[in-house]
Design a protein around this motif. Structure first.
Motif, PDB file in Angstrom:
ATOM      1  N   GLN A 254      35.810  46.245  58.375  1.00  0.00           N
ATOM      2  CA  GLN A 254      35.654  45.370  57.217  1.00  0.00           C
ATOM      3  C   GLN A 254      35.466  46.209  55.968  1.00  0.00           C
ATOM      4  OE1 GLN A 254      32.521  42.521  57.906  1.00  0.00           O
ATOM      5  NE2 GLN A 254      33.609  41.508  59.580  1.00  0.00           N
ATOM      6  N   GLN A 255      36.218  45.897  54.951  1.00  0.00           N
ATOM      7  CA  GLN A 255      36.169  46.632  53.695  1.00  0.00           C
ATOM      8  C   GLN A 255      34.762  46.620  53.124  1.00  0.00           C
ATOM      9  OE1 GLN A 255      38.939  48.149  52.538  1.00  0.00           O
ATOM     10  NE2 GLN A 255      37.810  49.100  50.853  1.00  0.00           N
ATOM     11  N   GLY A 256      34.243  47.800  52.874  1.00  0.00           N
ATOM     12  CA  GLY A 256      32.920  47.910  52.267  1.00  0.00           C
ATOM     13  C   GLY A 256      31.765  47.834  53.240  1.00  0.00           C
ATOM     14  N   ARG A 257      32.040  47.445  54.497  1.00  0.00           N
ATOM     15  CA  ARG A 257      30.957  47.320  55.486  1.00  0.00           C
ATOM     16  C   ARG A 257      31.078  48.326  56.619  1.00  0.00           C
ATOM     17  NH1 ARG A 257      29.742  41.919  58.105  1.00  0.00           N
ATOM     18  NH2 ARG A 257      27.835  43.076  58.600  1.00  0.00           N
ATOM     19  N   GLY A 258      32.311  48.782  56.873  1.00  0.00           N
ATOM     20  CA  GLY A 258      32.523  49.745  57.951  1.00  0.00           C
ATOM     21  C   GLY A 258      33.053  49.082  59.199  1.00  0.00           C
ATOM     22  N   THR A 259      32.722  49.661  60.347  1.00  0.00           N
ATOM     23  CA  THR A 259      33.191  49.155  61.643  1.00  0.00           C
ATOM     24  C   THR A 259      32.116  48.247  62.221  1.00  0.00           C
ATOM     25  OG1 THR A 259      34.433  51.201  61.988  1.00  0.00           O
ATOM     26  CG2 THR A 259      34.060  49.806  63.915  1.00  0.00           C
ATOM     27  N   ILE A 260      32.411  46.953  62.284  1.00  0.00           N
ATOM     28  CA  ILE A 260      31.417  45.947  62.643  1.00  0.00           C
ATOM     29  C   ILE A 260      31.607  45.481  64.089  1.00  0.00           C
ATOM     30  CG2 ILE A 260      30.419  43.710  62.014  1.00  0.00           C
ATOM     31  CD1 ILE A 260      30.195  45.921  59.872  1.00  0.00           C
ATOM     32  N   VAL A 261      30.492  45.363  64.807  1.00  0.00           N
ATOM     33  CA  VAL A 261      30.521  44.882  66.195  1.00  0.00           C
ATOM     34  C   VAL A 261      30.794  43.381  66.200  1.00  0.00           C
ATOM     35  CG1 VAL A 261      29.203  44.578  68.323  1.00  0.00           C
ATOM     36  CG2 VAL A 261      28.942  46.674  66.970  1.00  0.00           C
ATOM     37  N   ARG A 262      31.771  42.970  66.992  1.00  0.00           N
ATOM     38  CA  ARG A 262      32.145  41.558  67.061  1.00  0.00           C
ATOM     39  C   ARG A 262      31.276  40.801  68.070  1.00  0.00           C
ATOM     40  NH1 ARG A 262      38.558  41.143  67.706  1.00  0.00           N
ATOM     41  NH2 ARG A 262      38.139  39.008  66.980  1.00  0.00           N
ATOM     42  N   ASP A 263      31.286  39.489  67.951  1.00  0.00           N
ATOM     43  CA  ASP A 263      30.580  38.627  68.892  1.00  0.00           C
ATOM     44  C   ASP A 263      31.185  38.794  70.284  1.00  0.00           C
ATOM     45  OD1 ASP A 263      30.284  35.802  70.344  1.00  0.00           O
ATOM     46  OD2 ASP A 263      28.687  35.967  68.838  1.00  0.00           O
ATOM     47  N   SER A 264      30.363  38.669  71.306  1.00  0.00           N
ATOM     48  CA  SER A 264      30.835  38.879  72.678  1.00  0.00           C
ATOM     49  C   SER A 264      31.941  37.916  73.076  1.00  0.00           C
ATOM     50  CB  SER A 264      29.668  38.761  73.661  1.00  0.00           C
ATOM     51  OG  SER A 264      29.065  37.481  73.575  1.00  0.00           O
ATOM     52  N   ARG A 265      32.059  36.790  72.378  1.00  0.00           N
ATOM     53  CA  ARG A 265      33.134  35.841  72.677  1.00  0.00           C
ATOM     54  C   ARG A 265      34.511  36.429  72.357  1.00  0.00           C
ATOM     55  NH1 ARG A 265      30.580  30.865  69.406  1.00  0.00           N
ATOM     56  NH2 ARG A 265      30.167  32.656  68.046  1.00  0.00           N
ATOM     57  N   ASP A 266      34.529  37.482  71.544  1.00  0.00           N
ATOM     58  CA  ASP A 266      35.797  38.107  71.154  1.00  0.00           C
ATOM     59  C   ASP A 266      36.170  39.293  72.047  1.00  0.00           C
ATOM     60  OD1 ASP A 266      36.149  36.421  68.854  1.00  0.00           O
ATOM     61  OD2 ASP A 266      34.608  37.605  67.844  1.00  0.00           O
ATOM     62  N   TRP A 267      35.275  39.692  72.947  1.00  0.00           N
ATOM     63  CA  TRP A 267      35.530  40.866  73.780  1.00  0.00           C
ATOM     64  C   TRP A 267      36.560  40.568  74.859  1.00  0.00           C
ATOM     65  CZ3 TRP A 267      29.748  42.282  75.110  1.00  0.00           C
ATOM     66  CH2 TRP A 267      29.074  42.614  73.923  1.00  0.00           C
ATOM     67  N   ASN A 268      37.289  41.584  75.257  1.00  0.00           N
ATOM     68  CA  ASN A 268      38.197  41.479  76.395  1.00  0.00           C
ATOM     69  C   ASN A 268      37.394  41.746  77.663  1.00  0.00           C
ATOM     70  OD1 ASN A 268      40.175  41.595  78.328  1.00  0.00           O
ATOM     71  ND2 ASN A 268      41.116  43.482  77.569  1.00  0.00           N
ATOM     72  N   LEU A 269      36.894  40.693  78.266  1.00  0.00           N
ATOM     73  CA  LEU A 269      35.984  40.846  79.402  1.00  0.00           C
ATOM     74  C   LEU A 269      36.656  41.377  80.659  1.00  0.00           C
ATOM     75  CD1 LEU A 269      33.705  37.686  79.078  1.00  0.00           C
ATOM     76  CD2 LEU A 269      33.367  39.979  78.137  1.00  0.00           C
ATOM     77  N   LEU A 270      37.986  41.393  80.694  1.00  0.00           N
ATOM     78  CA  LEU A 270      38.685  41.947  81.850  1.00  0.00           C
ATOM     79  C   LEU A 270      38.944  43.445  81.690  1.00  0.00           C
ATOM     80  CD1 LEU A 270      41.270  39.165  82.745  1.00  0.00           C
ATOM     81  CD2 LEU A 270      39.047  39.627  83.784  1.00  0.00           C
ATOM     82  N   ASP A 271      38.564  43.999  80.541  1.00  0.00           N
ATOM     83  CA  ASP A 271      38.721  45.438  80.341  1.00  0.00           C
ATOM     84  C   ASP A 271      37.773  46.180  81.287  1.00  0.00           C
ATOM     85  OD1 ASP A 271      39.633  47.695  78.232  1.00  0.00           O
ATOM     86  OD2 ASP A 271      37.536  48.007  78.803  1.00  0.00           O
ATOM     87  N   PRO A 272      38.270  47.167  82.042  1.00  0.00           N
ATOM     88  CA  PRO A 272      37.426  47.854  83.030  1.00  0.00           C
ATOM     89  C   PRO A 272      36.149  48.468  82.455  1.00  0.00           C
ATOM     90  CG  PRO A 272      39.731  48.405  83.382  1.00  0.00           C
ATOM     91  CD  PRO A 272      39.671  47.637  82.089  1.00  0.00           C
ATOM     92  N   MET A 273      36.231  49.083  81.284  1.00  0.00           N
ATOM     93  CA  MET A 273      35.030  49.690  80.690  1.00  0.00           C
ATOM     94  C   MET A 273      34.010  48.634  80.308  1.00  0.00           C
ATOM     95  SD  MET A 273      36.025  52.834  78.179  1.00  0.00           S
ATOM     96  CE  MET A 273      36.955  54.263  78.754  1.00  0.00           C
ATOM     97  N   ILE A 274      34.493  47.528  79.753  1.00  0.00           N
ATOM     98  CA  ILE A 274      33.576  46.456  79.352  1.00  0.00           C
ATOM     99  C   ILE A 274      32.927  45.827  80.579  1.00  0.00           C
ATOM    100  CG2 ILE A 274      33.438  44.181  78.258  1.00  0.00           C
ATOM    101  CD1 ILE A 274      35.581  45.077  76.300  1.00  0.00           C
ATOM    102  N   LEU A 275      33.727  45.603  81.624  1.00  0.00           N
ATOM    103  CA  LEU A 275      33.178  45.045  82.865  1.00  0.00           C
ATOM    104  C   LEU A 275      32.076  45.929  83.430  1.00  0.00           C
ATOM    105  CD1 LEU A 275      36.222  43.712  84.916  1.00  0.00           C
ATOM    106  CD2 LEU A 275      34.192  42.426  84.254  1.00  0.00           C
ATOM    107  N   ALA A 276      32.346  47.220  83.503  1.00  0.00           N
ATOM    108  CA  ALA A 276      31.357  48.155  84.059  1.00  0.00           C
ATOM    109  C   ALA A 276      30.064  48.100  83.260  1.00  0.00           C
ATOM    110  CB  ALA A 276      31.922  49.571  84.065  1.00  0.00           C
ATOM    111  N   ALA A 277      30.182  48.012  81.932  1.00  0.00           N
ATOM    112  CA  ALA A 277      28.995  47.962  81.082  1.00  0.00           C
ATOM    113  C   ALA A 277      28.257  46.631  81.242  1.00  0.00           C
ATOM    114  CB  ALA A 277      29.389  48.186  79.620  1.00  0.00           C
ATOM    115  N   LEU A 278      29.010  45.547  81.388  1.00  0.00           N
ATOM    116  CA  LEU A 278      28.378  44.235  81.583  1.00  0.00           C
ATOM    117  C   LEU A 278      27.504  44.226  82.827  1.00  0.00           C
ATOM    118  CD1 LEU A 278      31.285  41.745  80.752  1.00  0.00           C
ATOM    119  CD2 LEU A 278      29.105  41.923  79.526  1.00  0.00           C
ATOM    120  N   PHE A 279      28.001  44.836  83.902  1.00  0.00           N
ATOM    121  CA  PHE A 279      27.244  44.848  85.146  1.00  0.00           C
ATOM    122  C   PHE A 279      25.980  45.705  85.035  1.00  0.00           C
ATOM    123  CE2 PHE A 279      31.587  44.144  87.301  1.00  0.00           C
ATOM    124  CZ  PHE A 279      31.454  42.771  87.174  1.00  0.00           C
ATOM    125  N   ARG A 280      25.935  46.595  84.033  1.00  0.00           N
ATOM    126  CA  ARG A 280      24.752  47.446  83.840  1.00  0.00           C
ATOM    127  C   ARG A 280      23.710  46.821  82.922  1.00  0.00           C
ATOM    128  NH1 ARG A 280      28.702  51.806  83.822  1.00  0.00           N
ATOM    129  NH2 ARG A 280      28.853  51.675  81.547  1.00  0.00           N
TER     130      ARG A 280
END
Length: 254
Positions: free
Chosen positions: A83-109
């Motif tokens: 985002q201009q002027g704010r930097g790299t902003i973390v999105r709401d979890s509803r926007d995450w790709n939950l089938l991504d292997p890295m995200i899945l592994a982190a979710l289980f932790r």
């Protein structure tokens, strides 16, 4: 002689360039994996900004190029947005790709990782019950023979839980292949692969649990071999739900 020296210098330069290309993706992947874990476990909550690029360079000891590659990967996974002027902003979890292997592994932790494992068990129960029914409908003498051979192999491993678990995965894989449902198999393979490395999902291995599991596998096998889709679906659903309930209870008691 000069030609050989020049050739050697060029070869050395090319090798160095190749090593840089090979090294960079590994560096970027390590940074991505760490940041994915930090975001998913809410070290960086939704709506907050990641540290500036120069701070990430210092934090991970990498170049700006590596940080930018990592940020691009996080964006592709739906975790962040620039985002201009704010930097790299973390999105709401509803926007995450939950089938991504890295995200899945982190979710289980996560602290609430058990709820995601519950959800995984529900997905497995629904999809694998359907695939067991399809396998019963499509069973051929050859495919049943393969499944029967796997059951006999499992029977010989009941007293060896660790070895049994490995062949257990192969038993389910045969049924999924028999079903011909490639999409459901791909979904299960993708989400279960990371869960199998999670202590909360694997639970404590015991011979008593393996005996119960084998009895359930035998019922699934018999229903498929008999060409009974309803019985196969019911046996598979009961097996997955019962097995997870036992593993979950064991995990909660620790």
């Amino acid at each position: 002689m000069q030609d050989r020296v020049a050739g050697g210098a060029l070869a050395g330069s090319a090798l160095a360039a190749t090593q840089r290309v090979r090294r960079r993706p590994r560096l970027a992947e390590a940074v991505v994996e760490d940041l994915v874990n930090a975001i998913v476990t809410e070290m960086y909550p939704a709506g907050t900004a990641l540290p500036p690029e120069n701070m990430l360079c210092d934090l991970y000891g990498v170049s700006r190029t590596v940080v930018r590659e990592a940020t691009t990967a996080l964006t592709e996974k739906g975790l962040v947005v620039s985002q201009q002027g704010r930097g790299t902003i973390v999105r709401d979890s509803r926007d995450w790709n939950l089938l991504d292997p890295m995200i899945l592994a982190a979710l289980f932790r996560r602290e609430d990782g058990l709820s995601y494992l519950d959800n995984l068990s529900e997905i497995r129960s629904s999809l694998e019950a359907s695939m067991a029914a399809k396998a019963a409908k499509k069973a051929t003498p050859e495919s049943v023979a393969e499944l029967s051979a796997q059951i006999r192999k499992l029977e010989g491993l009941v007293e060896m839980p660790a070895a049994y678990v490995h062949e257990d995965v192969n038993f389910h894989d045969i049924i999924m292949r028999m079903s011909g449902d490639r999409l459901s198999k791909a979904i299960i393979d993708g989400i279960q692969g990371k869960a199998l490395n999670t202590h909360g999902y694997a639970g404590k291995l015991s011979v008593a649990h393996v005996r119960d599991t084998h009895a359930a596998h035998q019922r699934i096998h018999d229903a498929i071999a008999a060409g009974d889709p309803e019985a196969a679906a019911r046996a598979m659903r009961e097996h997955i739900e019962s097995s997870w309930a036992k593993r979950r209870g064991s995990h909660a008691a620790t």
